[in-house]
Design a protein around this motif. Structure first.
Motif, PDB file in Angstrom:
ATOM      1  N   TRP A 224       0.829  -1.212   0.000  1.00  0.00           N
ATOM      2  CA  TRP A 224       0.000   0.000   0.000  1.00  0.00           C
ATOM      3  C   TRP A 224       0.859   1.256   0.000  1.00  0.00           C
ATOM      4  CZ3 TRP A 224      -4.656   0.923  -1.492  1.00  0.00           C
ATOM      5  CH2 TRP A 224      -5.572  -0.120  -1.530  1.00  0.00           C
ATOM      6  N   THR A 225       1.966   1.218   0.712  1.00  0.00           N
ATOM      7  CA  THR A 225       2.893   2.357   0.698  1.00  0.00           C
ATOM      8  C   THR A 225       3.384   2.600  -0.721  1.00  0.00           C
ATOM      9  OG1 THR A 225       3.571   1.936   2.982  1.00  0.00           O
ATOM     10  CG2 THR A 225       5.059   3.262   1.642  1.00  0.00           C
ATOM     11  N   ALA A 226       3.784   1.540  -1.414  1.00  0.00           N
ATOM     12  CA  ALA A 226       4.276   1.669  -2.791  1.00  0.00           C
ATOM     13  C   ALA A 226       3.178   2.181  -3.720  1.00  0.00           C
ATOM     14  CB  ALA A 226       4.807   0.328  -3.288  1.00  0.00           C
ATOM     15  N   TRP A 227       1.965   1.665  -3.571  1.00  0.00           N
ATOM     16  CA  TRP A 227       0.868   2.089  -4.439  1.00  0.00           C
ATOM     17  C   TRP A 227       0.529   3.566  -4.221  1.00  0.00           C
ATOM     18  CZ3 TRP A 227      -1.890  -2.918  -2.689  1.00  0.00           C
ATOM     19  CH2 TRP A 227      -1.447  -3.984  -3.475  1.00  0.00           C
ATOM     20  N   ILE A 228       0.472   3.991  -2.977  1.00  0.00           N
ATOM     21  CA  ILE A 228       0.128   5.391  -2.686  1.00  0.00           C
ATOM     22  C   ILE A 228       1.233   6.336  -3.155  1.00  0.00           C
ATOM     23  CG2 ILE A 228      -0.254   7.053  -0.816  1.00  0.00           C
ATOM     24  CD1 ILE A 228      -1.730   4.676   0.646  1.00  0.00           C
ATOM     25  N   ILE A 229       2.486   5.994  -2.833  1.00  0.00           N
ATOM     26  CA  ILE A 229       3.605   6.832  -3.280  1.00  0.00           C
ATOM     27  C   ILE A 229       3.667   6.851  -4.803  1.00  0.00           C
ATOM     28  CG2 ILE A 229       6.124   7.019  -3.345  1.00  0.00           C
ATOM     29  CD1 ILE A 229       6.103   6.107  -0.410  1.00  0.00           C
ATOM     30  N   GLY A 230       3.410   5.706  -5.428  1.00  0.00           N
ATOM     31  CA  GLY A 230       3.403   5.641  -6.886  1.00  0.00           C
ATOM     32  C   GLY A 230       2.334   6.528  -7.493  1.00  0.00           C
ATOM     33  N   ALA A 231       1.133   6.490  -6.932  1.00  0.00           N
ATOM     34  CA  ALA A 231       0.045   7.318  -7.449  1.00  0.00           C
ATOM     35  C   ALA A 231       0.371   8.804  -7.299  1.00  0.00           C
ATOM     36  CB  ALA A 231      -1.263   6.974  -6.736  1.00  0.00           C
ATOM     37  N   VAL A 232       0.853   9.194  -6.129  1.00  0.00           N
ATOM     38  CA  VAL A 232       1.186  10.605  -5.888  1.00  0.00           C
ATOM     39  C   VAL A 232       2.293  11.065  -6.828  1.00  0.00           C
ATOM     40  CG1 VAL A 232       2.231  12.184  -4.206  1.00  0.00           C
ATOM     41  CG2 VAL A 232       0.393  10.645  -3.496  1.00  0.00           C
ATOM     42  N   THR A 233       3.345  10.272  -6.933  1.00  0.00           N
ATOM     43  CA  THR A 233       4.478  10.649  -7.778  1.00  0.00           C
ATOM     44  C   THR A 233       4.073  10.714  -9.249  1.00  0.00           C
ATOM     45  OG1 THR A 233       5.963   9.597  -6.193  1.00  0.00           O
ATOM     46  CG2 THR A 233       6.883  10.103  -8.338  1.00  0.00           C
ATOM     47  N   PHE A 234       3.271   9.764  -9.687  1.00  0.00           N
ATOM     48  CA  PHE A 234       2.807   9.777 -11.079  1.00  0.00           C
ATOM     49  C   PHE A 234       1.946  11.001 -11.359  1.00  0.00           C
ATOM     50  CE2 PHE A 234      -0.397   8.942 -14.296  1.00  0.00           C
ATOM     51  CZ  PHE A 234       0.415   8.687 -15.385  1.00  0.00           C
ATOM     52  N   ILE A 235       0.996  11.291 -10.481  1.00  0.00           N
ATOM     53  CA  ILE A 235       0.097  12.428 -10.687  1.00  0.00           C
ATOM     54  C   ILE A 235       0.881  13.735 -10.739  1.00  0.00           C
ATOM     55  CG2 ILE A 235      -1.739  13.794  -9.597  1.00  0.00           C
ATOM     56  CD1 ILE A 235      -2.920  11.042  -8.675  1.00  0.00           C
ATOM     57  N   VAL A 236       1.831  13.896  -9.825  1.00  0.00           N
ATOM     58  CA  VAL A 236       2.644  15.119  -9.821  1.00  0.00           C
ATOM     59  C   VAL A 236       3.486  15.200 -11.097  1.00  0.00           C
ATOM     60  CG1 VAL A 236       4.549  16.303  -8.676  1.00  0.00           C
ATOM     61  CG2 VAL A 236       2.683  15.376  -7.322  1.00  0.00           C
ATOM     62  N   GLY A 237       4.101  14.090 -11.489  1.00  0.00           N
ATOM     63  CA  GLY A 237       4.919  14.078 -12.706  1.00  0.00           C
ATOM     64  C   GLY A 237       4.091  14.358 -13.949  1.00  0.00           C
ATOM     65  N   ALA A 238       2.915  13.750 -14.042  1.00  0.00           N
ATOM     66  CA  ALA A 238       2.047  13.966 -15.201  1.00  0.00           C
ATOM     67  C   ALA A 238       1.532  15.405 -15.239  1.00  0.00           C
ATOM     68  CB  ALA A 238       0.877  12.980 -15.173  1.00  0.00           C
ATOM     69  N   ALA A 239       1.182  15.948 -14.085  1.00  0.00           N
ATOM     70  CA  ALA A 239       0.726  17.338 -14.032  1.00  0.00           C
ATOM     71  C   ALA A 239       1.851  18.289 -14.422  1.00  0.00           C
ATOM     72  CB  ALA A 239       0.215  17.671 -12.636  1.00  0.00           C
ATOM     73  N   ASP A 240       3.055  17.980 -13.984  1.00  0.00           N
ATOM     74  CA  ASP A 240       4.210  18.808 -14.324  1.00  0.00           C
ATOM     75  C   ASP A 240       4.481  18.774 -15.829  1.00  0.00           C
ATOM     76  OD1 ASP A 240       5.823  20.646 -13.162  1.00  0.00           O
ATOM     77  OD2 ASP A 240       7.369  19.234 -12.500  1.00  0.00           O
ATOM     78  N   ILE A 241       4.300  17.611 -16.449  1.00  0.00           N
ATOM     79  CA  ILE A 241       4.464  17.494 -17.905  1.00  0.00           C
ATOM     80  C   ILE A 241       3.456  18.406 -18.597  1.00  0.00           C
ATOM     81  CG2 ILE A 241       4.131  15.971 -19.891  1.00  0.00           C
ATOM     82  CD1 ILE A 241       5.236  13.686 -18.133  1.00  0.00           C
ATOM     83  N   GLN A 242       2.213  18.385 -18.142  1.00  0.00           N
ATOM     84  CA  GLN A 242       1.174  19.228 -18.746  1.00  0.00           C
ATOM     85  C   GLN A 242       1.487  20.707 -18.573  1.00  0.00           C
ATOM     86  OE1 GLN A 242      -1.249  18.348 -20.794  1.00  0.00           O
ATOM     87  NE2 GLN A 242      -0.454  16.283 -20.616  1.00  0.00           N
ATOM     88  N   LEU A 243       1.948  21.096 -17.379  1.00  0.00           N
ATOM     89  CA  LEU A 243       2.304  22.494 -17.140  1.00  0.00           C
ATOM     90  C   LEU A 243       3.460  22.926 -18.034  1.00  0.00           C
ATOM     91  CD1 LEU A 243       2.042  22.707 -13.250  1.00  0.00           C
ATOM     92  CD2 LEU A 243       0.529  23.764 -14.940  1.00  0.00           C
ATOM     93  N   THR A 244       4.446  22.045 -18.199  1.00  0.00           N
ATOM     94  CA  THR A 244       5.587  22.362 -19.056  1.00  0.00           C
ATOM     95  C   THR A 244       5.135  22.520 -20.507  1.00  0.00           C
ATOM     96  OG1 THR A 244       7.058  21.159 -17.579  1.00  0.00           O
ATOM     97  CG2 THR A 244       7.865  21.569 -19.801  1.00  0.00           C
ATOM     98  N   ARG A 245       4.270  21.639 -20.969  1.00  0.00           N
ATOM     99  CA  ARG A 245       3.755  21.737 -22.347  1.00  0.00           C
ATOM    100  C   ARG A 245       2.980  23.029 -22.553  1.00  0.00           C
ATOM    101  NH1 ARG A 245       1.608  15.635 -23.633  1.00  0.00           N
ATOM    102  NH2 ARG A 245       3.667  14.712 -23.890  1.00  0.00           N
ATOM    103  N   MET A 246       2.146  23.389 -21.579  1.00  0.00           N
ATOM    104  CA  MET A 246       1.373  24.626 -21.696  1.00  0.00           C
ATOM    105  C   MET A 246       2.300  25.833 -21.711  1.00  0.00           C
ATOM    106  SD  MET A 246      -2.027  23.753 -19.376  1.00  0.00           S
ATOM    107  CE  MET A 246      -1.806  25.230 -18.478  1.00  0.00           C
ATOM    108  N   HIS A 247       3.338  25.798 -20.893  1.00  0.00           N
ATOM    109  CA  HIS A 247       4.295  26.902 -20.850  1.00  0.00           C
ATOM    110  C   HIS A 247       5.026  27.042 -22.186  1.00  0.00           C
ATOM    111  CE1 HIS A 247       7.267  29.701 -19.389  1.00  0.00           C
ATOM    112  NE2 HIS A 247       8.232  28.884 -19.794  1.00  0.00           N
ATOM    113  N   HIS A 248       5.460  25.902 -22.754  1.00  0.00           N
ATOM    114  CA  HIS A 248       6.140  25.937 -24.057  1.00  0.00           C
ATOM    115  C   HIS A 248       5.206  26.434 -25.150  1.00  0.00           C
ATOM    116  CE1 HIS A 248       9.992  24.353 -22.933  1.00  0.00           C
ATOM    117  NE2 HIS A 248       9.437  23.328 -22.308  1.00  0.00           N
ATOM    118  N   ARG A 249       3.955  26.011 -25.119  1.00  0.00           N
ATOM    119  CA  ARG A 249       2.975  26.433 -26.107  1.00  0.00           C
ATOM    120  C   ARG A 249       2.742  27.944 -25.989  1.00  0.00           C
ATOM    121  NH1 ARG A 249      -2.441  23.307 -25.634  1.00  0.00           N
ATOM    122  NH2 ARG A 249      -1.006  22.481 -24.141  1.00  0.00           N
TER     123      ARG A 249
END
Length: 115
Positions: A83-108
């Protein structure tokens, strides 16, 4: 510095230290320590030099690695660590994916204003 910059660092440190207080096995401990250190170091690099080292995609990938690690490394039976791995994985993925979107919007936006 924003919250999304600190979350992967906190998640990595938590993962690295989690075997201290969480029921675990040797495989789970090694996995969480290794992924935790890599995540924390990548987060520190992103905090120190965000313009030089774009690691958004790496954070999302590390989130996936955390999430699948209980199955891949065979510690789904160790529920607290899984459960620790699943929760940390979900949080890290969501933050990383959101950061990718923010970077793309900034570049655009940057490209639109330069034309």
């Amino acid at each position: 510095m924003q919250l999304q910059d600190l979350l992967p660092l906190i998640a990595g440190v938590y993962a690295f230290l989690s075997p201290i207080w969480t029921t675990t096995t040797d495989r789970a401990t090694m996995t969480m320590v290794a992924l935790g250190i890599i995540t924390a170091l990548a987060a520190i690099a992103e905090l120190v030099r965000p313009d030089v080292i774009p690691l958004e995609g790496l954070m999302a990938l590390l989130g996936v690695a955390f999430f699948v690690s209980p199955w891949v490394m065979g510690f789904t039976g160790t529920s607290p660590m899984a459960w620790t791995a699943w929760i940390i994985g979900a949080v890290t993925f969501i933050v990383g994916a959101a950061d990718i979107q923010l970077t793309r919007m900034h570049h655009r936006d940057t490209m639109a204003t330069s034309h």
